[in-house]
Design a protein around this motif. Structure first.
Motif, PDB file in Angstrom:
ATOM      1  N   GLY A  39      25.014  12.990  -3.303  1.00  0.00           N
ATOM      2  CA  GLY A  39      25.866  14.176  -3.297  1.00  0.00           C
ATOM      3  C   GLY A  39      27.290  13.899  -3.737  1.00  0.00           C
ATOM      4  O   GLY A  39      27.921  14.721  -4.383  1.00  0.00           O
ATOM      5  N   TYR A  40      27.808  12.712  -3.398  1.00  0.00           N
ATOM      6  CA  TYR A  40      29.143  12.335  -3.853  1.00  0.00           C
ATOM      7  C   TYR A  40      29.019  11.571  -5.173  1.00  0.00           C
ATOM      8  O   TYR A  40      27.947  11.058  -5.491  1.00  0.00           O
ATOM      9  N   PRO A  41      30.099  11.493  -5.963  1.00  0.00           N
ATOM     10  CA  PRO A  41      29.991  10.889  -7.296  1.00  0.00           C
ATOM     11  C   PRO A  41      29.405   9.483  -7.273  1.00  0.00           C
ATOM     12  O   PRO A  41      29.867   8.612  -6.540  1.00  0.00           O
ATOM     13  N   ALA A  42      28.359   9.287  -8.102  1.00  0.00           N
ATOM     14  CA  ALA A  42      27.693   7.986  -8.148  1.00  0.00           C
ATOM     15  C   ALA A  42      27.537   7.457  -9.568  1.00  0.00           C
ATOM     16  O   ALA A  42      27.332   6.269  -9.760  1.00  0.00           O
ATOM     17  N   TRP A  43      27.612   8.342 -10.564  1.00  0.00           N
ATOM     18  CA  TRP A  43      27.580   7.911 -11.963  1.00  0.00           C
ATOM     19  C   TRP A  43      28.241   8.993 -12.803  1.00  0.00           C
ATOM     20  O   TRP A  43      28.425  10.118 -12.335  1.00  0.00           O
ATOM     21  N   PRO A  44      28.617   8.696 -14.052  1.00  0.00           N
ATOM     22  CA  PRO A  44      29.367   9.657 -14.868  1.00  0.00           C
ATOM     23  C   PRO A  44      28.531  10.876 -15.240  1.00  0.00           C
ATOM     24  O   PRO A  44      27.301  10.842 -15.236  1.00  0.00           O
ATOM     25  N   GLY A  73      24.265  18.621  -5.659  1.00  0.00           N
ATOM     26  CA  GLY A  73      22.936  18.811  -5.098  1.00  0.00           C
ATOM     27  C   GLY A  73      21.896  19.441  -5.979  1.00  0.00           C
ATOM     28  O   GLY A  73      20.974  20.091  -5.473  1.00  0.00           O
ATOM     29  N   SER A  74      22.009  19.266  -7.287  1.00  0.00           N
ATOM     30  CA  SER A  74      20.981  19.829  -8.159  1.00  0.00           C
ATOM     31  C   SER A  74      19.670  19.065  -8.002  1.00  0.00           C
ATOM     32  O   SER A  74      19.638  17.921  -7.533  1.00  0.00           O
ATOM     33  N   ARG A  75      18.590  19.688  -8.435  1.00  0.00           N
ATOM     34  CA  ARG A  75      17.286  19.022  -8.402  1.00  0.00           C
ATOM     35  C   ARG A  75      17.337  17.709  -9.193  1.00  0.00           C
ATOM     36  O   ARG A  75      16.860  16.664  -8.729  1.00  0.00           O
ATOM     37  N   PHE A 132      15.908  11.021   3.577  1.00  0.00           N
ATOM     38  CA  PHE A 132      16.764  11.214   2.405  1.00  0.00           C
ATOM     39  C   PHE A 132      17.620  12.443   2.644  1.00  0.00           C
ATOM     40  O   PHE A 132      17.113  13.519   2.968  1.00  0.00           O
ATOM     41  N   TYR A 133      18.934  12.257   2.499  1.00  0.00           N
ATOM     42  CA  TYR A 133      19.909  13.301   2.814  1.00  0.00           C
ATOM     43  C   TYR A 133      20.520  13.917   1.560  1.00  0.00           C
ATOM     44  O   TYR A 133      20.842  13.195   0.608  1.00  0.00           O
ATOM     45  N   SER A 134      20.760  15.219   1.631  1.00  0.00           N
ATOM     46  CA  SER A 134      21.760  15.836   0.763  1.00  0.00           C
ATOM     47  C   SER A 134      23.104  15.553   1.418  1.00  0.00           C
ATOM     48  O   SER A 134      23.374  16.007   2.523  1.00  0.00           O
ATOM     49  N   HIS A 135      23.949  14.773   0.729  1.00  0.00           N
ATOM     50  CA  HIS A 135      25.159  14.227   1.341  1.00  0.00           C
ATOM     51  C   HIS A 135      26.234  15.282   1.598  1.00  0.00           C
ATOM     52  O   HIS A 135      27.108  15.106   2.436  1.00  0.00           O
TER      53      HIS A 135
END
Length: 329
Positions: free
Chosen positions: A99-104, A111-113, A135-138
């Motif tokens: 949910g938080y930035p992890a890649w560009p 939270g998109s599919r 598994f969480y939606s952050h």
């Protein structure tokens, strides 16, 4: 040297069930948010994780963005998994989030599919796992219908990549919306991971905690010590550069001195109970059975054991509850 888990590991901590679900957690979980990953010596990270497991902590909390370089905490945990913990996989509750930035790019956050499914695939590879336990939606995505997030989480369970789903940082109304979607799809929703500590009791005052309990779900508390604020280190004052978490910043709206006064008053009660302030702060959250687990973070064996000792004294007298409640008002 080959690792062999302590035979007494399940004699160390109470274990709580989430509602009537099959999910059970130790009352204290280990979070790998800070100080794990590529900034920490691997040997120290390994030592803390394995010692925690030896002392009853079988729940390990991660996210796709944890670590100085995003994902490095998962990679570190993956090394420990492959080297030491694989024989114990069926005993472990391993959780991660997206949910938080992890890649560009536009799919690296929220939270998109596409984001959620891509992220879990990455996390499984990094941790050398076939599935995660939760598994969480952050965080909720403000730009899409939350139904898309709920459907993606449901799909990942049906694909066998997660056993349970969770949400994190969702307020009461957002939680209610998600629970309705999960109920409609028969998705195994279990917990909301939320910022909760003695000084920041919004989870309770907003009705979130009660709502979760009423719907057979649990709350997992992150930041239960407010980044170490709820310890004896700040009884003489809080430095201006204290790294307060965004969810707790409002605590300093009147300056830090009123908080210092609260800490000292709370510390007096903790001493009377034979606990440190940190131990009492953890125990305070666990008064509610809806709080399934509190997540601590540490790279020190001594600090780990001190926190785990909180579970030795979880009861509060009516007088203590009244006194603490008065201090926190």
């Amino acid at each position: 040297m080959t690792y062999s888990a302590a035979g007494t590991r399940y004699d160390q901590l109470p274990i709580r069930r989430v509602g009537k679900t099959g999910l059970q957690l130790p009352v204290i979980s280990l979070g790998l948010w800070r100080h794990f990953g590529d900034e920490a010596p691997f040997a120290r990270s390994r030592e803390v994780v394995l010692d925690a497991f030896d002392h009853g902590v079988f729940s390990f909390d991660l996210a796709n963005n944890y670590g100085p370089s995003k994902g490095s905490a998962e990679r570190t945990f993956g090394q420990i998994m492959r080297r030491d913990l694989n024989p114990y996989r069926d005993e472990l509750v391993i959780t991660t989030k997206a949910g938080y930035p992890a890649w560009p790019g536009p799919y690296g956050a929220f939270g998109s599919r596409k984001t959620l499914i891509s992220s879990l695939d990455r996390s499984l590879k990094q941790m050398h796992l076939d599935y995660v336990d939760i598994f969480y939606s952050h965080r909720p995505d403000p730009n899409i219908d939350l139904q898309e997030t709920a459907q993606a989480l449901d799909q990942l369970v049906r694909q066998g990549k997660a056993l349970y789903v969770g949400i994190s940082n969702y307020d009461r109304d957002q939680t209610a919306t998600m629970i309705q979607y999960f109920n409609d799809m028969h998705t195994p929703f279990t917990v909301n991971q939320y910022s909760y500590n003695m000084l920041n009791q919004q989870a309770q005052t907003t009705g979130l905690l009660d709502y979760l309990g009423q719907h057979g779900a649990g709350l997992v508390a992150y930041g239960p010590l407010a980044e170490g604020l709820l310890s004896q280190r700040y009884l003489d004052g809080i430095p201006d550069d204290f790294p307060i978490h965004r969810t707790n910043k409002y605590l300093f709206e009147q300056g830090t001195q009123p908080v210092v006064a609260q800490l000292n008053a709370l510390n007096d009660i903790a001493q009377q109970r034979g606990q440190t302030l940190a131990q009492m702060a953890l125990a305070w959250l666990l008064r509610s059975q809806t709080v399934t687990s509190v997540i601590i973070g540490t790279t020190s064996i001594d600090h780990l054991h001190a926190n785990l000792d909180a579970a030795k004294q979880l009861d509060f007298s009516a007088d203590e509850v009244a006194a603490i409640t008065a201090i926190l008002k």
